[in-house]
Design a protein around this motif. Structure first.
Motif, mmCIF file in Angstrom:
data_model
loop_
_atom_site.group_PDB
_atom_site.id
_atom_site.type_symbol
_atom_site.label_atom_id
_atom_site.label_comp_id
_atom_site.label_asym_id
_atom_site.label_seq_id
_atom_site.Cartn_x
_atom_site.Cartn_y
_atom_site.Cartn_z
ATOM 1 N N CYS A 1 4.755 6.590 2.421
ATOM 2 C CA CYS A 1 3.449 5.963 2.626
ATOM 3 C C CYS A 1 2.606 6.924 3.459
ATOM 4 O O CYS A 1 3.138 7.617 4.336
ATOM 5 N N VAL B 1 6.835 7.716 6.693
ATOM 6 C CA VAL B 1 5.466 7.218 6.817
ATOM 7 C C VAL B 1 4.666 8.317 7.503
ATOM 8 O O VAL B 1 4.927 8.666 8.648
ATOM 9 N N SER C 1 0.808 -1.220 0.000
ATOM 10 C CA SER C 1 0.000 0.000 0.000
ATOM 11 C C SER C 1 0.842 1.270 0.000
ATOM 12 O O SER C 1 1.774 1.421 0.791
ATOM 13 N N ASP C 2 0.446 2.191 -0.866
ATOM 14 C CA ASP C 2 1.007 3.540 -0.839
ATOM 15 C C ASP C 2 0.209 4.432 0.111
ATOM 16 O O ASP C 2 0.749 5.354 0.702
ATOM 17 N N LEU D 1 6.339 -1.345 5.608
ATOM 18 C CA LEU D 1 5.590 -0.310 4.902
ATOM 19 C C LEU D 1 6.429 0.333 3.814
ATOM 20 O O LEU D 1 7.643 0.495 3.946
ATOM 21 N N LYS D 2 5.767 0.715 2.734
ATOM 22 C CA LYS D 2 6.435 1.486 1.701
ATOM 23 C C LYS D 2 6.848 2.847 2.248
ATOM 24 O O LYS D 2 6.230 3.373 3.172
#
Length: 339
Positions: free
Chosen positions: A240, A260, A216-217, A236-237
Motif C-alpha cells: 500500500c 506500507v 485502498s491500494d 491496510l493492504k
C-alpha cells in the motif's frame, strides 16, 4: 525575482530557529510576542535551471505559528499573512508563493477582499498559492510510487482524503482523466461537496475514512488528520502507498508496516543544488535539493516570466494548467520525490 512566504511548525520550533538564525530577541519569547512580530526576509536564494538559466529569490518568514489558529488569535493569523504579502511586494518581489497554512488562511478567510493595507495597494497578481504544481506533483507521486512498489493502477483503488479541497479536487480530476486507475474513493467532511464532486467526475465512491482505508491500494492524504485519530495499520493492504500531503508531515511516525510505503507528498527534488538555508530549518533530508512543490511553483513562474497568480481561488485548478506547470517543472529539472 521570486519569493516564498512560509512559517514554522510550532512555537518551540520558531524559538529554536530564531536562535539558529541569530535572532536572539525572538528566541526566548512566548506566543504573545510572536503575534506581534513583523515579517522578516531571512534568506536570499539562488536557483539554477538545467537549462542554464539562473534566478534570484527571497524567503519571507511570516512569523505565523499554527497556535495562532485558535479562535482568540485568528485575527493575528490573518494579519500575519497579509503583512507578509505586503512585505514581499514592498521589496520588489515579482511572484511569491504562499506556503503551508498561508494559502489555506488566505482562502478560508477570503483575504483577497483586502486590497489596501495602510498605504500599500496589494497586487494580487504577484502571489500564487502554488497548489497547481503541488497537485501535479502528488499525481505523479501516485503514478511513480505505485509502479515502484508493484501496484498496477488499472487494477487499483485510490482514496483521496480531503477530496473536495483545492488540491484534493485537482488530484481527483487529474487521476480521472490522465490515468486508468480502476476505482476512486472520495473522503471529506462536507457530504454535499462530495456528491457534487462525484457528479462532476461521473464516478467514484463516497466513504468514511475507516471504511476506505482497507479497500485502498493508494491513499492520498491532503486533509488535516483529525486530532487523536489512529490508523489501524493491520487493516491496510500490503503493498500500500500512503501519500502524506499534510504539513507538518507525520504519517511515517503513525504507520510502521514493512510493506506500507509512506511518501512525503507534494515534495520535489531539484536536479541541481539550490543556494539557500531555509530547507535545513524544515528538516528536509536533502535540503540543498528538496523543497515544497508550492515553493517550486514560484520558481517556475519566475523562470518562465509568468508573473501572475497562476494558482488562485478554491477549486479553480484545471487539468490543462496542471499539465502546463508540469511541463515546465520537468524542463527546469524538478522531479517528484518518491524515495
Amino acid at each position: 525575482m521570486f519569493g516564498l512566504i512560509g512559517h514554522l511548525t510550532s512555537l518551540a520550533h520558531a524559538q529554536s530557529v530564531a536562535r539558529d538564525l541569530g535572532y536572539e530577541e525572538y528566541a526566548d519569547q512566548g506566543l504573545d510576542f510572536w503575534c506581534m512580530a513583523p515579517p522578516q526576509i531571512v534568506d536570499d536564494i539562488t536557483v539554477k535551471s538545467i537549462t542554464g538559466q539562473i534566478i534570484q529569490g527571497k524567503y519571507v518568514e511570516s512569523c505565523f505559528l499554527p497556535e495562532m489558529l485558535s479562535p482568540s488569535r485568528i485575527k493575528s493569523a490573518t494579519r500575519k499573512i497579509v503583512n507578509a504579502m505586503v512585505h514581499a511586494q514592498k521589496n520588489g518581489i515579482d511572484i511569491t508563493a504562499l506556503g503551508g497554512f498561508s494559502s489555506i488562511i488566505f482562502e478560508r478567510f477570503n483575504l483577497s477582499k483586502i486590497r489596501q493595507v495602510r498605504n500599500i495597494e496589494l497586487e494580487i497578481r504577484r502571489f500564487t498559492t502554488g497548489n497547481t504544481h503541488t497537485a501535479y506533483i502528488i499525481c505523479r507521486q501516485v503514478e511513480q510510487a505505485s509502479q515502484k512498489h508493484g501496484i498496477d493502477l488499472s487494477n487499483a483503488t485510490v482514496t483521496i482524503c480531503g477530496a473536495t479541497g483545492d488540491i484534493g479536487s485537482a488530484v481527483c480530476r487529474w487521476l480521472n482523466v490522465r490515468t486508468d486507475v480502476k476505482d476512486l474513493i472520495f473522503v471529506a467532511r462536507n457530504q454535499d461537496n462530495l456528491k457534487e464532486l462525484q457528479a462532476n467526475l461521473g464516478r467514484g465512491k463516497i466513504l468514511p475514512i475507516e471504511e476506505a482505508l482497507p479497500l485502498s491500494d493508494v491513499v492520498v492524504w491532503v486533509a488535516s488528520m483529525p486530532k487523536g485519530m489512529q490508523i489501524d495499520t493491520t487493516s491496510l493492504k500490503q503493498p500500500c502507498v500512503l501519500i502524506d500531503g499534510g504539513y507538518p508531515k507525520n504519517m511515517s511516525t503513525l504507520v510502521q508496516e514493512p510493506d506500507v510505503h509512506v511518501i512525503n507528498g507534494g515534495i520535489v527534488e531539484h536536479s541541481l543544488d539550490i543556494d539557500w538555508k531555509i530547507m535545513q530549518i524544515v528538516a528536509m533530508s536533502a535540503p540543498a535539493r528538496q523543497l515544497f512543490a508550492c515553493f517550486a511553483e514560484s520558481m517556475l513562474l519566475e523562470f518562465e516570466g509568468w508573473h501572475t497568480n497562476f494558482s488562485w481561488g478554491r477549486n479553480q485548478i484545471t487539468v490543462e494548467n496542471m499539465d502546463k506547470i508540469g511541463e515546465v517543472s520537468v524542463k527546469h529539472g524538478f522531479k517528484p520525490l518518491i524515495a
